[in-house]
Write a protein that holds these residues in place. Structure first.
Motif, PDB file in Angstrom:
ATOM      1  N   ALA A 158      52.830 -57.280  36.854  1.00 24.68           N
ATOM      2  CA  ALA A 158      53.556 -58.098  35.788  1.00 24.68           C
ATOM      3  C   ALA A 158      52.491 -59.104  35.064  1.00 24.68           C
ATOM      4  O   ALA A 158      52.414 -59.383  33.923  1.00 24.68           O
ATOM      5  CB  ALA A 158      54.570 -59.186  36.151  1.00 24.68           C
ATOM      6  N   THR A 159      51.393 -59.564  36.019  1.00 21.53           N
ATOM      7  CA  THR A 159      50.401 -60.483  35.227  1.00 21.53           C
ATOM      8  C   THR A 159      49.515 -60.049  34.584  1.00 21.53           C
ATOM      9  O   THR A 159      48.585 -60.774  33.993  1.00 21.53           O
ATOM     10  CB  THR A 159      50.005 -61.383  36.351  1.00 21.53           C
ATOM     11  OG1 THR A 159      49.248 -60.760  37.275  1.00 21.53           O
ATOM     12  CG2 THR A 159      51.121 -62.288  36.877  1.00 21.53           C
ATOM     13  N   ASP A 160      49.310 -58.764  34.560  1.00 27.37           N
ATOM     14  CA  ASP A 160      47.933 -58.082  33.886  1.00 27.37           C
ATOM     15  C   ASP A 160      48.648 -57.205  32.694  1.00 27.37           C
ATOM     16  O   ASP A 160      48.998 -56.120  32.967  1.00 27.37           O
ATOM     17  CB  ASP A 160      47.558 -57.282  34.892  1.00 27.37           C
ATOM     18  CG  ASP A 160      45.896 -56.566  34.392  1.00 27.37           C
ATOM     19  OD1 ASP A 160      45.546 -56.703  33.315  1.00 27.37           O
ATOM     20  OD2 ASP A 160      45.280 -56.168  35.234  1.00 27.37           O
ATOM     21  N   ARG A 161      48.330 -57.706  31.505  1.00 31.37           N
ATOM     22  CA  ARG A 161      48.350 -56.880  30.324  1.00 31.37           C
ATOM     23  C   ARG A 161      48.092 -55.546  30.125  1.00 31.37           C
ATOM     24  O   ARG A 161      48.802 -54.885  29.663  1.00 31.37           O
ATOM     25  CB  ARG A 161      48.011 -57.808  29.070  1.00 31.37           C
ATOM     26  CG  ARG A 161      48.123 -57.183  27.510  1.00 31.37           C
ATOM     27  CD  ARG A 161      49.387 -57.168  27.291  1.00 31.37           C
ATOM     28  NE  ARG A 161      49.865 -56.545  26.161  1.00 31.37           N
ATOM     29  CZ  ARG A 161      49.892 -55.143  25.811  1.00 31.37           C
ATOM     30  NH1 ARG A 161      49.938 -54.318  26.993  1.00 31.37           N
ATOM     31  NH2 ARG A 161      49.978 -54.509  24.720  1.00 31.37           N
ATOM     32  N   ALA A 162      47.132 -55.280  30.817  1.00 31.95           N
ATOM     33  CA  ALA A 162      46.448 -53.963  30.885  1.00 31.95           C
ATOM     34  C   ALA A 162      47.278 -52.971  31.605  1.00 31.95           C
ATOM     35  O   ALA A 162      47.313 -51.641  31.233  1.00 31.95           O
ATOM     36  CB  ALA A 162      45.123 -53.795  31.635  1.00 31.95           C
ATOM     37  N   ASN A 163      48.501 -53.319  32.255  1.00 34.70           N
ATOM     38  CA  ASN A 163      49.465 -52.539  32.891  1.00 34.70           C
ATOM     39  C   ASN A 163      50.462 -52.052  32.117  1.00 34.70           C
ATOM     40  O   ASN A 163      51.436 -51.076  32.614  1.00 34.70           O
ATOM     41  CB  ASN A 163      49.991 -53.168  34.303  1.00 34.70           C
ATOM     42  CG  ASN A 163      48.918 -53.307  35.479  1.00 34.70           C
ATOM     43  OD1 ASN A 163      48.099 -52.435  35.647  1.00 34.70           O
ATOM     44  ND2 ASN A 163      48.870 -54.480  36.114  1.00 34.70           N
ATOM     45  N   PHE A 164      50.541 -52.530  30.892  1.00 34.47           N
ATOM     46  CA  PHE A 164      51.660 -52.311  29.974  1.00 34.47           C
ATOM     47  C   PHE A 164      51.237 -51.381  28.807  1.00 34.47           C
ATOM     48  O   PHE A 164      50.088 -51.435  28.140  1.00 34.47           O
ATOM     49  CB  PHE A 164      52.189 -53.733  29.496  1.00 34.47           C
ATOM     50  CG  PHE A 164      53.079 -54.386  30.534  1.00 34.47           C
ATOM     51  CD1 PHE A 164      54.387 -53.975  31.069  1.00 34.47           C
ATOM     52  CD2 PHE A 164      52.170 -55.128  31.769  1.00 34.47           C
ATOM     53  CE1 PHE A 164      55.003 -54.380  32.091  1.00 34.47           C
ATOM     54  CE2 PHE A 164      53.022 -55.566  32.611  1.00 34.47           C
ATOM     55  CZ  PHE A 164      54.099 -55.265  32.764  1.00 34.47           C
ATOM     56  N   GLN A 165      52.110 -50.584  28.058  1.00 31.45           N
ATOM     57  CA  GLN A 165      51.859 -49.985  26.932  1.00 31.45           C
ATOM     58  C   GLN A 165      52.000 -51.113  25.752  1.00 31.45           C
ATOM     59  O   GLN A 165      52.154 -52.285  25.910  1.00 31.45           O
ATOM     60  CB  GLN A 165      53.133 -48.923  26.682  1.00 31.45           C
ATOM     61  CG  GLN A 165      53.373 -47.958  27.818  1.00 31.45           C
ATOM     62  CD  GLN A 165      54.446 -47.093  27.688  1.00 31.45           C
ATOM     63  OE1 GLN A 165      54.694 -46.604  26.501  1.00 31.45           O
ATOM     64  NE2 GLN A 165      55.052 -46.607  28.895  1.00 31.45           N
TER      65      GLN A 165
END
Length: 211
Positions: free
Chosen positions: A177-184
């Protein structure tokens, strides 16, 4: 809170008057894990086998032979939609384990907390009524919805887990949740690369139920 617990207990009695054993499986037939979720479990933006539920199927083949996964997740699903589908789903699949991972769309739409509780309670009760074990998977809401709502939203899952005596995984997206790179690009749905992390987070809560 006492009123909420009392209402849920009455609902337990209504939707699950007696826990019955799953229908016996034919010799050699796999036991079923039924996942009832939304786009986070349906694998939005990727092929179904790339999502964490698809990865779960492969892990079961390696680490828990004799189990299979049915992914009943639908993008955009709400707890009301899950509640409307749960009876037909558990009667059809006769699962030994049901993973309920709903609520994100309720929170984003500001659904009253009592309504979300009732919907999820119906899903848990229907699952237990056919003899399935339940893993309840929670979600958290961003703080812009207000402190009272976000705290109450989180507390809903704890109350349901305590009332129905089911294990709770508090937050599906905890490890990413805390890492933007994990999201589309929409900043809502995890990437393909993040799916294995989600499964690794779910697995320790799910594994004890695979007996």
């Amino acid at each position: 809170m006492q009123c909420a617990i009392g209402c849920l207990l009455m609902l337990c009695a209504f939707v699950a008057p007696a826990q019955t054993a799953p229908a016996p499986s034919p010799a050699g037939a796999a036991k079923t894990v039924l996942v009832m979720g939304d786009s986070l479990s349906a694998g939005y933006g990727m092929s179904a086998d790339q999502g964490w539920v698809g990865l779960l199927e492969r892990r079961l083949q390696r680490e828990a032979p004799g189990w299979r996964v049915v992914n009943g997740s639908i993008s955009g699903e709400t707890s009301a939609g899950g509640a409307s589908r749960i009876v037909q789903a558990v009667v059809r699949e006769r699962p030994a384990v049901v993973v309920i991972a709903l609520g994100a769309n309720d929170g984003l739409r500001g659904l009253p907390l009592a309504e979300a509780r009732r919907n999820l309670a119906r899903m848990i009760g229907a699952s237990q009524h056919v003899g399935a074990q339940v893993l309840l998977v929670g979600m958290r809401m961003p703080p812009n919805l207000g402190t009272e709502y976000t705290r109450g939203f989180e507390a809903n899952y704890r109350l349901l887990a305590d009332t129905f005596d089911v294990p709770l995984l508090p937050f599906l997206l905890e490890p990413i949740a805390t890492d933007r790179a994990n999201f589309q690009d929409d900043n809502l749905h995890p990437t393909v690369e993040a799916q294995a992390k989600i499964l690794d987070h779910v697995w320790p809560a799910l594994r004890p139920l695979l007996r």
